[in-house]
Design a protein around this motif. Sequence first.
Motif, PDB file in Angstrom:
ATOM      1  N   PHE A   1      -1.231   5.661  -3.346  1.00  0.00           N
ATOM      2  CA  PHE A   1      -1.067   4.352  -2.724  1.00  0.00           C
ATOM      3  C   PHE A   1       0.399   3.979  -2.558  1.00  0.00           C
ATOM      4  N   PHE A   2       1.205   4.178  -3.618  1.00  0.00           N
ATOM      5  CA  PHE A   2       2.600   3.768  -3.584  1.00  0.00           C
ATOM      6  C   PHE A   2       3.541   4.893  -3.161  1.00  0.00           C
TER       7      PHE A   2
ATOM      8  N   ARG B   1       5.508   7.355   2.317  1.00  0.00           N
ATOM      9  CA  ARG B   1       4.863   7.779   3.548  1.00  0.00           C
ATOM     10  C   ARG B   1       5.692   7.458   4.783  1.00  0.00           C
TER      11      ARG B   1
ATOM     12  N   SER C   1       3.804  -1.770   5.298  1.00  0.00           N
ATOM     13  CA  SER C   1       3.616  -0.991   4.078  1.00  0.00           C
ATOM     14  C   SER C   1       4.675  -1.347   3.030  1.00  0.00           C
ATOM     15  N   ILE C   2       5.916  -1.456   3.449  1.00  0.00           N
ATOM     16  CA  ILE C   2       6.996  -1.834   2.528  1.00  0.00           C
ATOM     17  C   ILE C   2       6.717  -3.212   1.929  1.00  0.00           C
TER      18      ILE C   2
ATOM     19  N   HIS D   1       3.546  -3.024  -0.461  1.00  0.00           N
ATOM     20  CA  HIS D   1       3.860  -2.307  -1.694  1.00  0.00           C
ATOM     21  C   HIS D   1       4.801  -3.132  -2.572  1.00  0.00           C
TER      22      HIS D   1
ATOM     23  N   THR E   1       2.626  -5.845  -4.258  1.00  0.00           N
ATOM     24  CA  THR E   1       1.550  -5.424  -5.156  1.00  0.00           C
ATOM     25  C   THR E   1       1.978  -4.508  -6.295  1.00  0.00           C
ATOM     26  N   VAL E   2       3.158  -3.908  -6.242  1.00  0.00           N
ATOM     27  CA  VAL E   2       3.508  -2.908  -7.250  1.00  0.00           C
ATOM     28  C   VAL E   2       3.610  -3.513  -8.658  1.00  0.00           C
TER      29      VAL E   2
END
Length: 85
Positions: free
Chosen positions: A4-5, A8, A42-43, A46, A49-50
């Motif tokens: 997930f993290f 990519r 995505s950045i 992430h 949520t990280v």
Amino acid sequence: MISFFGIRGLGTIYYLAYGLSHAEFEQAEVLWSAAGLTILVSIFLHGVTVTPVLRYLDRRSGRDTESAQLNLPLPSLATSGHRRS
């Protein structure tokens, strides 16, 4: 968690550039825009949520990393009814 993290964004840019250099696409700029927007979203996701995910995983595994980061004293063994040898 790594899936997930994981990184990519760079892979997306590489494979898109590779594909565009090996084939003709009518609207390559739309692909670049979509890839860029996806990477930015995505950045953001992430980044948001990280911390909660890592805190959850730490609690689940029994680690108290928040106290260690804040330099809080660990609970004394004497107060928990255990004796030191």
